[in-house]
Design an enzyme around this catalytic site. Structure first.
Site, PDB file in Angstrom:
ATOM      1  N   ARG A  62       0.879  -1.188   0.000  1.00  0.00           N
ATOM      2  CA  ARG A  62       0.000   0.000   0.000  1.00  0.00           C
ATOM      3  C   ARG A  62       0.907   1.226   0.000  1.00  0.00           C
ATOM      4  NH1 ARG A  62      -3.048   2.806   4.362  1.00  0.00           N
ATOM      5  NH2 ARG A  62      -5.139   3.328   3.624  1.00  0.00           N
ATOM      6  N   ASP A  93      -4.926  -0.857  -4.593  1.00  0.00           N
ATOM      7  CA  ASP A  93      -5.546   0.164  -5.466  1.00  0.00           C
ATOM      8  C   ASP A  93      -5.128   0.130  -6.944  1.00  0.00           C
ATOM      9  OD1 ASP A  93      -6.751   1.163  -3.225  1.00  0.00           O
ATOM     10  OD2 ASP A  93      -5.617   3.044  -3.163  1.00  0.00           O
ATOM     11  N   ASP A 112     -12.381   2.876  -5.967  1.00  0.00           N
ATOM     12  CA  ASP A 112     -11.283   2.619  -6.912  1.00  0.00           C
ATOM     13  C   ASP A 112     -11.848   2.166  -8.248  1.00  0.00           C
ATOM     14  OD1 ASP A 112      -9.349   3.294  -5.018  1.00  0.00           O
ATOM     15  OD2 ASP A 112      -9.437   1.293  -4.128  1.00  0.00           O
ATOM     16  N   THR A 158      -8.519   2.921  14.168  1.00  0.00           N
ATOM     17  CA  THR A 158      -7.155   2.849  13.638  1.00  0.00           C
ATOM     18  C   THR A 158      -6.699   4.226  13.205  1.00  0.00           C
ATOM     19  OG1 THR A 158      -5.735   1.931  11.917  1.00  0.00           O
ATOM     20  CG2 THR A 158      -8.041   2.241  11.328  1.00  0.00           C
ATOM     21  N   LYS A 161      -5.667   4.449   8.595  1.00  0.00           N
ATOM     22  CA  LYS A 161      -6.508   4.902   7.482  1.00  0.00           C
ATOM     23  C   LYS A 161      -7.423   6.003   7.997  1.00  0.00           C
ATOM     24  CE  LYS A 161      -9.937   3.228   4.146  1.00  0.00           C
ATOM     25  NZ  LYS A 161      -9.511   3.919   2.936  1.00  0.00           N
ATOM     26  N   MET A 306     -52.918 -33.799   0.999  1.00  0.00           N
ATOM     27  CA  MET A 306     -52.933 -35.085   0.285  1.00  0.00           C
ATOM     28  C   MET A 306     -54.366 -35.564   0.175  1.00  0.00           C
ATOM     29  SD  MET A 306     -49.466 -36.768   1.672  1.00  0.00           S
ATOM     30  CE  MET A 306     -47.966 -35.815   1.516  1.00  0.00           C
ATOM     31  N   CYS A 466     -38.548 -38.967  -3.480  1.00  0.00           N
ATOM     32  CA  CYS A 466     -39.922 -38.434  -3.484  1.00  0.00           C
ATOM     33  C   CYS A 466     -39.984 -37.119  -2.712  1.00  0.00           C
ATOM     34  CB  CYS A 466     -40.885 -39.450  -2.872  1.00  0.00           C
ATOM     35  SG  CYS A 466     -40.884 -41.026  -3.731  1.00  0.00           S
TER      36      CYS A 466
HETATM   37  C1  LIG Z   1      -7.335  -6.653   3.086  1.00  0.00           C
HETATM   38  C2  LIG Z   1      -7.737  -5.239   2.920  1.00  0.00           C
HETATM   39  N1  LIG Z   1      -8.978  -4.886   3.263  1.00  0.00           N
HETATM   40  C3  LIG Z   1      -9.387  -3.605   3.126  1.00  0.00           C
HETATM   41  C4  LIG Z   1      -8.515  -2.663   2.619  1.00  0.00           C
HETATM   42  C5  LIG Z   1      -8.945  -1.258   2.412  1.00  0.00           C
HETATM   43  O1  LIG Z   1      -8.949  -0.973   1.040  1.00  0.00           O
HETATM   44  P1  LIG Z   1      -9.609   0.373   0.480  1.00  0.00           P
HETATM   45  O2  LIG Z   1     -11.025   0.429   0.910  1.00  0.00           O
HETATM   46  O3  LIG Z   1      -9.302   0.437  -0.953  1.00  0.00           O
HETATM   47  O4  LIG Z   1      -8.818   1.481   1.233  1.00  0.00           O
HETATM   48  P2  LIG Z   1      -7.292   1.820   1.004  1.00  0.00           P
HETATM   49  O5  LIG Z   1      -6.462   0.724   1.503  1.00  0.00           O
HETATM   50  O6  LIG Z   1      -7.093   2.015  -0.462  1.00  0.00           O
HETATM   51  O7  LIG Z   1      -7.117   3.081   1.799  1.00  0.00           O
HETATM   52  C6  LIG Z   1      -7.226  -3.069   2.269  1.00  0.00           C
HETATM   53  N2  LIG Z   1      -6.335  -2.217   1.757  1.00  0.00           N
HETATM   54  N3  LIG Z   1      -6.862  -4.358   2.424  1.00  0.00           N
HETATM   55  C1  LIG Z   2      -6.095  -0.154   4.961  1.00  0.00           C
HETATM   56  C2  LIG Z   2      -7.167  -0.185   5.959  1.00  0.00           C
HETATM   57  N1  LIG Z   2      -8.424  -0.371   5.592  1.00  0.00           N
HETATM   58  C3  LIG Z   2      -9.279  -0.405   6.593  1.00  0.00           C
HETATM   59  S1  LIG Z   2      -8.506  -0.118   8.045  1.00  0.00           S
HETATM   60  C4  LIG Z   2      -7.006  -0.035   7.286  1.00  0.00           C
HETATM   61  C5  LIG Z   2      -5.743   0.226   8.023  1.00  0.00           C
HETATM   62  C6  LIG Z   2      -5.409  -0.851   8.987  1.00  0.00           C
HETATM   63  O1  LIG Z   2      -4.212  -0.548   9.597  1.00  0.00           O
HETATM   64  P1  LIG Z   2      -3.879  -1.022  11.065  1.00  0.00           P
HETATM   65  O2  LIG Z   2      -3.709  -2.479  11.029  1.00  0.00           O
HETATM   66  O3  LIG Z   2      -2.589  -0.305  11.363  1.00  0.00           O
HETATM   67  O4  LIG Z   2      -5.000  -0.564  11.939  1.00  0.00           O
END
Ligand SMILES: Cc1ncc(COP(=O)(O)OP(=O)(O)O)c(N)n1
Ligand SMILES: Cc1ncsc1CCOP(=O)(O)O
Length: 559
Positions: A62, A93, A112, A158, A161, A306, A466
């Site tokens: 990523r 992506d 995407d 998290t 993201k 029946m 049957c």
């Molecule tokens: C295994 C896995 N699951 C979910 C995601 C998230 O993908 P996406 O919604 O495209 O978000 P980004 O990673 O592009 O920010 C992932 N990468 N992998």
């Molecule tokens: C790519 C992505 N998609 C949903 S959560 C996430 C990030 C997950 O990262 P972490 O394992 O550090 O919480």
């Protein structure tokens, strides 16, 4: 003579491999190397290698802000280390980057490149994962037939993201809802670490399904020792992934062709229609199976009635949704009742399902089933290979007759698809023929479907053939009623439209799939000690069938 029937089926084992790449699709320990999360001085390739040493089964790269050239260069390196460990290499992506480096797959989100476009560009052998945050997105990805697995939005909070301020993580409950509806493997992601992974897997699992794996970024990429961190995570994940059936993983590797998926969707939908409409099925059936047939109808969500008297056969069918004529224990008055009810059903546009039990065994059975298919109109004929073969042969002497190929000693015939196709066209009825593989033809012999679900236990108790016929009749009744509700008719279906299947083909496939998948479920739940515990488990499994189970487990193909 009492005649009973069995559906003979075989269990088949499937090797779970990605055929194109000869690589198992193991999504269990899914490490996402996000270059922007890497601690200063850490190298992405080195971390990927450490994670692989610790047991990562998938590496996703990523790199949101990397320029294309650098992304390709880095991808080539990470792909090489993943290959060294036999792990899957997936690009996040960027379909262009995945194509440039010939990655094993791609992971895309809802914003995407569209899934269908990605599949068209990548071809059938690449793995495609798609992020789904709700059940609508899951249903859409599954029914497209283009995805191999699903990812999730964040299951826990998290920082890796960015989400909108009002975003609520899925939690185990949200993940459970996705697992309930998905026929594809699901990988959970977002805030997962060695402390919370076990509870997430256990709390999210359904009776039938567990996540296929857990994906992590920071818990590995930022760990002091990525190898050890991956080992620790893997040790928690592996023992818990016990519910994932072979068929679901195999399916994800081999998505159904779109037209097969369309058929499966319509069969699953038809099961919902049966449940919603509770069709009344009139059965003139044999002594041996009466009680079971009635209970099977109740279990699938239909209602049994029946009535064998010539004095009420016509009145009864007038308010029913379909008619079963089963010649298993014949008597003269019963034959008369069959003709009376059959003619009345024809005049009212009510589907008639014939089960020619023991068709060729005696002159009485021979003449009865030939008379029934010629003097009244049957919409569906459901029998085993011997019975269908007899009918095909008996009608061979009439104009446009079908040459029967005969039945081998193991109950199979050499050209089953040809026989059902030709008999269907001859008698203008859908033909459902049970055997090690079941074959169902539409009424014109255009579409023939092979169903390879089932279990040999179905042959160890009496009456399951049957019972299957009554299930077919329940589907026929529900589908016919649904069409009538739209001022259409099952009787007037034409074969011109590729998107629309004969409703009686769907009924035949639906009834057979319900019986066969229920048998698989009954066995899978364990605890079968012999025929009677199997029978109990089978009837329970019929009652517990869901459209999602049809989606997930159906093994069908056009032949
Ligand atoms: C295994 C896995 N699951 C979910 C995601 C998230 O993908 P996406 O919604 O495209 O978000 P980004 O990673 O592009 O920010 C992932 N990468 N992998
Ligand atoms: C790519 C992505 N998609 C949903 S959560 C996430 C990030 C997950 O990262 P972490 O394992 O550090 O919480």
């Amino acid at each position: 003579m009492l005649q009973t029937k069995t559906v003979t089926t075989t269990t088949k084992t499937t090797t779970i491999i990605n055929k194109a790449e000869s690589k198992p699709l193991d999504l269990s320990v899914y490490v996402v190397i996000d270059v922007s999360v890497l601690p200063a001085g850490r190298d992405a390739v080195a971390v990927a290698e450490q994670a692989l040493e610790g047991g990562a089964t998938v590496i996703q790269l990523r790199a949101k802000h990397l320029d294309t050239k650098s992304f390709i260069e880095l991808s080539n390196k990470v792909k090489a280390v993943a290959a060294k460990f036999g792990a899957l290499f997936v690009v996040n992506d960027r379909v262009d980057v995945a194509l440039a480096v010939d990655a094993d797959g791609i992971h895309i989100g809802q914003d995407d490149m569209p899934l269908a476009t990605a599949r068209r560009l990548l071809g059938p052998s690449k793995v495609i994962g798609v992020t789904c945050s709700n059940t609508d997105e899951v249903n859409s990805a599954v029914s497209s037939g283009f995805a191999n697995y699903l990812g999730t939005c964040a299951v826990f909070p998290t920082a890796t993201k960015a989400y909108a301020p009002d975003f609520t993580p899925l939690g185990a409950t949200g993940l459970n809802s996705l697992l309930q509806v998905s026929t594809l493997p699901i990988v959970a992601i977002g805030g997962i670490n060695v402390e919370n992974v076990e509870q997430l897997i256990i709390e999210s699992q359904t009776a039938l399904k567990t996540v296929a794996g857990c994906a992590v970024v920071s818990a590995i990429v930022c760990a002091q020792n990525p190898t050890q961190a991956t080992k620790d995570l893997a040790a928690k994940i592996h023992p818990l992934l016990k519910h994932n059936s072979e068929s679901s993983i195999a399916r994800s590797l081999n998505p159904r062709p779109p037209r097969v998926q369309l058929l499966v969707n319509q069969v699953a939908q038809a099961l919902s229609s049966v449940r919603a409409s509770t069709p009344l099925v009139h059965s003139i059936t044999n002594y041996v199976v009466m009680n079971d047939n009635a209970n099977v109808l109740l279990a699938i969500g239909a209602s049994p009635i029946m009535a064998h008297s010539t004095k009420e056969a016509s009145d009864i069918i007038s308010f029913c949704g379909s008619l079963v004529l089963n010649i298993g224990t014949l008597s003269d008055p019963w034959i008369d009742a069959m003709h009376i009810a059959g003619k009345k059903a024809n005049s009212l546009g009510i589907p008639v399902v014939l089960d020619p039990v023991g068709a060729g065994a005696t002159p009485l059975r021979q003449s009865t089933c030939v008379d029934l298919v010629t003097l009244i109109h049957t919409d569906i004929v459901k029998g085993n290979a011997g019975e269908i073969s007899f009918l095909a042969g008996a009608l061979a002497n009439t104009s446009g007759g079908v040459q029967s190929r005969g039945v081998d000693s193991d109950g199979t015939m050499s050209e089953p698809a040809h026989v059902v196709r030709s008999l269907a066209a001859k008698v203008n009825s859908a033909i459902a023929m049970s055997g090690p593989v079941d074959y169902v033809s539409d009424r014109v012999g255009k579409d023939v479907v092979a169903v390879s679900n089932g279990n040999e236990w179905l042959g160890k108790i009496t009456g399951t053939g049957c019972d299957t016929t009554t299930l077919v009749a329940a589907f026929a009744a529900a589908l016919n009623a649904e069409l009538k509700g739209k001022s259409l008719s099952a009787a007037t279906w034409t074969a011109s439209d590729d998107e629309s299947f004969d409703p009686y083909l769907i009924a035949g496939v639906g009834g057979i799939l319900c019986m066969c998948i229920a048998a698989e479920q009954a066995i899978a739940q364990g605890g079968i000690k012999g025929p009677m515990s199997f029978k109990t488990a089978l009837f329970d499994a019929i009652a517990n069938l869901t459209p999602e189970m049809i989606q997930r487990f159906a093994r069908v193909d056009f032949v």
